[in-house]
Write a protein that holds these residues in place. Structure first.
Motif, PDB file in Angstrom:
ATOM      1  N   ALA A 173       0.868  -1.157   0.069  1.00 13.49           N
ATOM      2  CA  ALA A 173       0.373  -0.080   0.034  1.00 13.49           C
ATOM      3  C   ALA A 173       1.123   1.641   0.403  1.00 13.49           C
ATOM      4  O   ALA A 173       2.218   1.771   0.559  1.00 13.49           O
ATOM      5  N   GLY A 174       0.434   2.061  -0.760  1.00 12.32           N
ATOM      6  CA  GLY A 174       1.016   3.933  -0.753  1.00 12.32           C
ATOM      7  C   GLY A 174       1.014   4.216   0.722  1.00 12.32           C
ATOM      8  O   GLY A 174       1.294   5.787   0.605  1.00 12.32           O
ATOM      9  N   ILE A 175      -0.398   4.502   1.489  1.00 11.90           N
ATOM     10  CA  ILE A 175      -0.556   4.992   1.944  1.00 11.90           C
ATOM     11  C   ILE A 175      -1.918   3.804   3.195  1.00 11.90           C
ATOM     12  O   ILE A 175      -2.610   3.172   3.271  1.00 11.90           O
ATOM     13  N   GLN A 176      -1.612   4.396   4.190  1.00 11.39           N
ATOM     14  CA  GLN A 176      -2.381   4.298   5.022  1.00 11.39           C
ATOM     15  C   GLN A 176      -2.954   5.238   6.239  1.00 11.39           C
ATOM     16  O   GLN A 176      -2.374   5.790   6.959  1.00 11.39           O
ATOM     17  N   SER A 177      -4.382   5.132   6.335  1.00 11.81           N
ATOM     18  CA  SER A 177      -4.865   5.678   7.354  1.00 11.81           C
ATOM     19  C   SER A 177      -5.443   4.828   8.269  1.00 11.81           C
ATOM     20  O   SER A 177      -6.207   4.020   8.450  1.00 11.81           O
ATOM     21  N   ILE A 178      -5.783   6.015   9.239  1.00 10.04           N
ATOM     22  CA  ILE A 178      -6.333   5.088  10.688  1.00 10.04           C
ATOM     23  C   ILE A 178      -6.926   6.293  11.471  1.00 10.04           C
ATOM     24  O   ILE A 178      -6.770   7.578  11.448  1.00 10.04           O
ATOM     25  N   PHE A 179      -8.690   6.330  11.710  1.00  9.17           N
ATOM     26  CA  PHE A 179      -9.032   7.136  12.411  1.00  9.17           C
ATOM     27  C   PHE A 179      -9.825   6.099  13.324  1.00  9.17           C
ATOM     28  O   PHE A 179     -10.311   5.165  13.258  1.00  9.17           O
ATOM     29  N   ALA A 180      -9.889   6.737  14.467  1.00  4.10           N
ATOM     30  CA  ALA A 180      -9.817   6.140  15.704  1.00  4.10           C
ATOM     31  C   ALA A 180     -10.423   6.561  16.764  1.00  4.10           C
ATOM     32  O   ALA A 180     -10.077   8.310  16.872  1.00  4.10           O
ATOM     33  N   ALA A 181     -12.045   6.686  17.279  1.00  8.23           N
ATOM     34  CA  ALA A 181     -12.819   7.545  18.492  1.00  8.23           C
ATOM     35  C   ALA A 181     -13.308   6.270  19.206  1.00  8.23           C
ATOM     36  O   ALA A 181     -13.297   5.765  19.404  1.00  8.23           O
ATOM     37  N   GLY A 182     -13.085   7.070  21.354  1.00  7.55           N
ATOM     38  CA  GLY A 182     -13.809   6.421  22.078  1.00  7.55           C
ATOM     39  C   GLY A 182     -13.941   7.168  22.757  1.00  7.55           C
ATOM     40  O   GLY A 182     -13.639   8.434  23.102  1.00  7.55           O
ATOM     41  N   GLY A 183     -14.367   6.359  23.879  1.00  5.52           N
ATOM     42  CA  GLY A 183     -14.559   6.690  25.049  1.00  5.52           C
ATOM     43  C   GLY A 183     -15.403   5.834  26.310  1.00  5.52           C
ATOM     44  O   GLY A 183     -15.281   4.992  25.720  1.00  5.52           O
ATOM     45  N   GLN A 184     -15.032   7.176  27.508  1.00  2.26           N
ATOM     46  CA  GLN A 184     -15.620   6.429  28.326  1.00  2.26           C
ATOM     47  C   GLN A 184     -16.852   6.824  29.670  1.00  2.26           C
ATOM     48  O   GLN A 184     -16.296   8.357  29.727  1.00  2.26           O
ATOM     49  N   TYR A 185     -17.320   6.359  29.841  1.00  2.00           N
ATOM     50  CA  TYR A 185     -18.424   6.953  31.072  1.00  2.00           C
ATOM     51  C   TYR A 185     -18.334   5.466  32.579  1.00  2.00           C
ATOM     52  O   TYR A 185     -18.518   4.858  32.625  1.00  2.00           O
ATOM     53  N   LYS A 186     -17.924   7.406  33.166  1.00  2.00           N
ATOM     54  CA  LYS A 186     -17.290   6.683  34.794  1.00  2.00           C
ATOM     55  C   LYS A 186     -18.537   6.329  35.678  1.00  2.00           C
ATOM     56  O   LYS A 186     -19.866   7.199  35.769  1.00  2.00           O
ATOM     57  N   LEU A 187     -19.649   4.799  35.894  1.00  2.00           N
ATOM     58  CA  LEU A 187     -21.121   4.643  36.863  1.00  2.00           C
ATOM     59  C   LEU A 187     -20.312   4.369  38.137  1.00  2.00           C
ATOM     60  O   LEU A 187     -20.537   3.211  37.968  1.00  2.00           O
ATOM     61  N   GLY A 188     -20.103   4.914  39.171  1.00  2.00           N
ATOM     62  CA  GLY A 188     -19.620   4.325  40.673  1.00  2.00           C
ATOM     63  C   GLY A 188     -18.657   3.634  40.045  1.00  2.00           C
ATOM     64  O   GLY A 188     -17.360   4.147  39.356  1.00  2.00           O
ATOM     65  N   ALA A 189     -18.903   2.173  40.039  1.00  2.00           N
ATOM     66  CA  ALA A 189     -17.177   1.285  39.897  1.00  2.00           C
ATOM     67  C   ALA A 189     -17.548   0.383  38.734  1.00  2.00           C
ATOM     68  O   ALA A 189     -16.627  -0.018  38.859  1.00  2.00           O
ATOM     69  N   LEU A 190     -18.037   1.157  38.132  1.00  2.00           N
ATOM     70  CA  LEU A 190     -18.218   0.193  36.746  1.00  2.00           C
ATOM     71  C   LEU A 190     -18.024   1.676  35.798  1.00  2.00           C
ATOM     72  O   LEU A 190     -18.241   2.555  35.721  1.00  2.00           O
TER      73      LEU A 190
END
Length: 394
Positions: free
Chosen positions: A244-261
């Motif tokens: 491949a001449g080019i590699q692209s990576i899009f990444a997204a994420g998130g976290q929600y803290k609910l007490g001990a979870l």
């Protein structure tokens, strides 16, 4: 326990004969080992003593010098190694985990120069089970082949990285890796950008990376990397796209803290485009003939729950779908499950299981097989890896 050396710069710089503001240097590291069972390692079951399963083995030095006015000089040198045979990690690259120097400003942010982790690992990786609790050291729990680099299989050389100050929870970052090729400054270059937002129980991040000639710039930038042959390894999920001449990576994420979870979610889109543009020896005729692009889409849900401050249980599911340049389709379903028990702030035990099932046709043009990261691919559609061990930090 970290070992700190605090003194005036005069204690470092007797050669220079000057004394400035206070400085500190920290020696730190991780030593990790355990046992790993693989149900199908190239057609056979296997039990082995393995290194750095829960967290990658390393030792390093990092330091800071207060220059006054909220400005500091910083550096970090970090070497990876195997505890089972003493070999150097990261493809035999000494200080292959980190090697950078820079300036940190209270008002203007941080500027770093050298070999560094990609922004995808810095910002989105912490939401993925494979780079947090699911055997993060070896990457067993990574998305197939660590396709989106959230576990940081690949670092970037020759990199200039900048991170802004915190603006009410919002930070941004950018990075540029110079190709280092005489006569063609664009060859092997890597561009990156990132955004992060943290406010109370919510944490969100997104990153984007574009690598030219990824077989050499992104996968082959270690001491053992080849300048002519494929560096994408034996992962059949994407090994066929080395030209491949080019590699692209899009990444997204998130976290929600609910007490001990803690509830984490991750999405990534990876493309190997301009196939055939990079000359790579050793590919099969089918792989050499690829043109166009191949796309991988991955989703993950990651749940962590603290039964007590010292005992965590976790489970995650991720799914990756590949669409190849000639209409090939492959898919990989993976379940990670595990537990960690902390004997102290610096010592912990872990147990992790990773199960993967594959289907369709992979990048080599053959029926897709299960290929859990960092182990020999299965000869069939399914594979189970279980690891248990001890992590000691100092």
């Amino acid at each position: 326990m970290k070992i700190r050396i605090n003194c005036l710069v005069i204690c470092f710089g007797a050669l220079a004969g000057n004394a400035y503001a206070q400085s500190s240097v920290t020696l730190y590291g991780i030593v990790d080992a355990g046992f790993t069972y693989n149900t199908n390692s190239g057609g056979h079951s296997q039990i082995a003593l393995t290194s750095g399963n829960g967290a990658g083995n390393r030792w390093g030095l990092k330091g800071t010098e207060d220059l006054g006015g909220g400005l500091a000089a910083v550096f970090e040198l970090e070497n990876g190694f195997s505890i089972v045979n003493g070999s150097i990690g990261q493809g035999g690259t000494f200080f292959g985990r980190h090697a950078y120097v820079g300036l940190s400003s209270r008002d203007y942010g941080v500027l770093l120069l050298g070999r560094q982790t990609a922004l995808s690992n810095d910002y989105v990786g912490r939401f993925a089970s494979g780079s947090s609790w699911a055997a993060a050291g070896t990457g067993y729990g990574a998305h197939v082949g660590d396709i989106d680099n959230l576990v940081a299989v690949n670092r970037t050389n020759n990199t200039v990285k900048y991170r802004t100050p915190d603006w009410r929870g919002l930070t941004a970052a950018g990075a540029y890796a110079l190709g280092g090729v005489a006569g063609d400054y664009t060859r092997n270059q890597i561009w990156q950008a990132a955004l992060n937002y943290a406010n109370g129980p919510v944490n969100l991040a997104a990153t984007y990376l574009v690598a030219k000639d990824p077989n050499y710039s992104f996968f082959g930038n270690t001491a053992k990397g080849s300048a002519t042959a494929t560096n994408l390894g034996s992962t059949p999920a994407y090994a066929g796209f080395a030209n491949a001449g080019i590699q692209s990576i899009f990444a997204a994420g998130g976290q929600y803290k609910l007490g001990a979870l803690m509830i984490d979610a991750v999405y990534s889109n990876v493309q190997f485009s301009d196939l055939g543009a990079t000359s790579v020896t050793g590919l099969t005729p089918k792989e050499t003939a690829y043109r166009g692009k191949a796309t991988f889409n991955t989703e993950e849900l990651n749940l962590m729950y603290y039964l007590s401050p010292s005992f965590m249980v976790a489970a995650a599911y991720n799914y990756t779908k590949m669409v190849g340049p000639d209409g090939e389709h492959a898919h990989y379903s993976q379940v990670n499950a595990g537990a960690r028990y902390f004997l102290s702030k610096s010592t912990g035990l872990y147990l992790v299981g990773v199960w993967q099932r594959a289907g369709g046709t992979d990048s080599t043009g053959k029926p897709a097989v299960a290929t859990i990261s960092s182990v020999t691919p299965s000869t069939g559609r399914s594979q189970l890896v279980v690891t248990a061990g001890l992590t000691k930090r100092f």
